[in-house]
Enzyme design. Structure first.
Site, PDB file in Angstrom:
ATOM      1  CE  LYS A   1      -4.358  -1.671   1.895  1.00  0.00           C
ATOM      2  NZ  LYS A   1      -4.259  -3.030   2.151  1.00  0.00           N
TER       3      LYS A   1
ATOM      4  CD  GLU B   1     -11.288   4.766   2.170  1.00  0.00           C
ATOM      5  OE1 GLU B   1     -11.372   5.859   1.687  1.00  0.00           O
ATOM      6  OE2 GLU B   1     -10.633   4.020   1.370  1.00  0.00           O
TER       7      GLU B   1
ATOM      8  CB  SER C   1      -0.143  -8.153  -0.955  1.00  0.00           C
ATOM      9  OG  SER C   1      -0.703  -8.891  -0.296  1.00  0.00           O
TER      10      SER C   1
END
Ligand SMILES: *Cc1c(COP(=O)(O)O)cnc(C)c1O
Length: 424
Positions: A119, A141, A408
């Site tokens: 991310k 969010e 990931s």
């Protein structure tokens, strides 16, 4: 080591160059670029609310301009290398492959990035863009808190304010991430409406953003939402796929037979897929959470069981309840727990350019423990879905074949939960 020109069936056989709209070495394949209306086939789209539409347009114009500027490209490059730790390595999981007795399994190690997941790749891009557009704040969010932590990290680095909306239920559940965000200087806005989880947090964040569009940038956490977010997030994540393709060729002389990634909103999957979309010989597989089983209501397998619909201002495959509202969904991996999916994946599925499979909570836990014990790598529960699928399919392939999995993120955040589920 062989070269890219040997005669193996999985060497590079593409003569057509990947057409790219952008000018740095990363970029998106034409099959996942939007139309002027922000559509990917019938999916995606632009927001209608006039004031938000104006703000989204400013972001889109700014994004497309900035990714062509040397200044921005050089700054991203510097941060990727010296802050995130890119390129992340490709690792051959020999013991895992041997035990499976089939194809060779490789990992793209996004778990080794600063903050422990992929991310940070798009958060750095979004915050750098905010700064170049003269904004003083980013708003977002967060569900499990992973996006919130990555964004708060990038905001601290660039000296921007960070406002994170989070459901009260999630705040209780994800305490370590809440603490991280606070330490990093983020302002956490608790959302108590409705179920007090991700869906309400998105609505709350949008509402807050509406009151301050000129001074802030809304930073979505995956390759979804209205235009320009799918394009922007997948662009920033495409570094994963472009690096992986180059690295895989350099170490094995071939391309992998399959590239596998878990799919929540779809950002890590579209990131690694984008390096291989021009390679017809490489099969792309997205792995969704089957939760307690596809024949129960407790899963989040949007592509396998969803219908064409809309959620949060864009069209995609979506899981709906009996009233036609986005359904409550379930996965033990909270990062995969979303009833919608990115528009690019929705289109790739229809065009059969990628296929989408699912694995259950139980298979995910098994892969989590197996990888920890065989390779000394504790994966995120999200990533363990991709690993579980790779372990399953590897058995049906030969030892000369290979599977590249996007690992990931790391699983530190999941250890207490796993210990409560597994008897050791
Ligand atoms: C958030 C997250 C995911 C799911 O999000 P995508 O946008 O589908 O990639 C997967 N893995 C990890 C480690 C995450 O934190």
């Amino acid at each position: 080591m062989t070269t890219a020109n040997n005669s193996n069936s999985h060497t590079v056989n593409k003569t057509q160059d990947t057409p790219q709209k952008t000018c740095d070495k990363y970029g998106l394949h034409q099959s996942i670029l939007p139309s002027d209306e922000g559509l990917y086939g019938e999916y995606g789209g632009k927001i209608e609310h006039p004031e938000l539409a104006r703000a989204m347009n400013e972001i889109e114009v700014g994004f497309r301009k900035i990714i062509k500027s040397d200044d921005f490209i050089n700054e991203m490059q510097r941060l990727r290398e010296t802050y995130v730790g890119r390129p992340s390595p490709i690792y051959h999981a020999r013991r895992l492959s041997e035990q499976g007795g089939g194809a060779q399994i490789y990992f793209k190690r996004e778990d080794l990035n600063h903050t422990g997941a992929h991310k940070i790749n798009h958060c750095l891009g979004e915050v750098l863009l905010a700064k170049k557009l003269g904004k003083t704040k980013v708003i977002a969010e967060t569900g499990a808190g992973q996006h919130g932590v990555a964004l708060a990290t990038a905001a601290a680095l660039m000296g921007l304010e960070c406002e994170i909306h989070m459901g009260v239920v999630d705040i209780k559940k994800e305490h370590p991430n809440v603490s991280r965000m606070k330490i990093l200087g983020a302002n956490i806005v608790p959302v108590s409406q409705g179920a007090g989880t991700l869906k309400e947090a998105v609505d709350s964040a949008f509402e807050s953003y509406l009151g301050q569009v000129d001074s802030s940038l809304f930073a979505i956490g995956s390759a979804l939402g209205p235009a320009p977010y799918p394009e922007m997030v997948s662009y920033f994540q495409s570094v994963v796929g472009h690096e992986a393709r180059e690295q895989f060729l350099a170490t094995t002389g071939k391309l992998p037979n399959k590239v596998v990634a878990c799919v929540g909103g779809g950002s890590n999957a579209i990131g690694i897929f984008s390096g291989f979309l021009a390679d017809e010989c490489v099969e792309l597989v997205g792995v969704e959470p089957a939760g307690e089983g596809l024949d129960t209501p407790n899963h989040a397998a949007t592509m396998s069981k969803g219908v064409k619909g809309a959620i949060h201002g864009f069209k995609c495959y979506v899981l709906l309840d009996e009233n036609g509202e986005p359904a409550p969904v379930h996965s033990i991996a909270s990062g995969l727990d979303y009833p919608g999916v990115g528009p690019q994946h929705s289109l790739l599925k229809d065009k059969q350019l990628a296929s989408y499979e699912s694995v259950t909570d139980a298979e995910c836990l098994d892969a989590f423990m197996t990888l920890s014990r065989l390779e000394g790598i504790i994966p995120a529960l999200e990533s363990a879905h991709a690993i579980a699928y790779a372990m399953k399919i590897a058995k049906t392939m030969s030892a000369d074949d290979s599977i590249l999995v996007n690992l990931s993120g790391r699983g530190d955040k999941d250890i207490d939960f796993v210990l409560s589920k597994v008897d050791l």
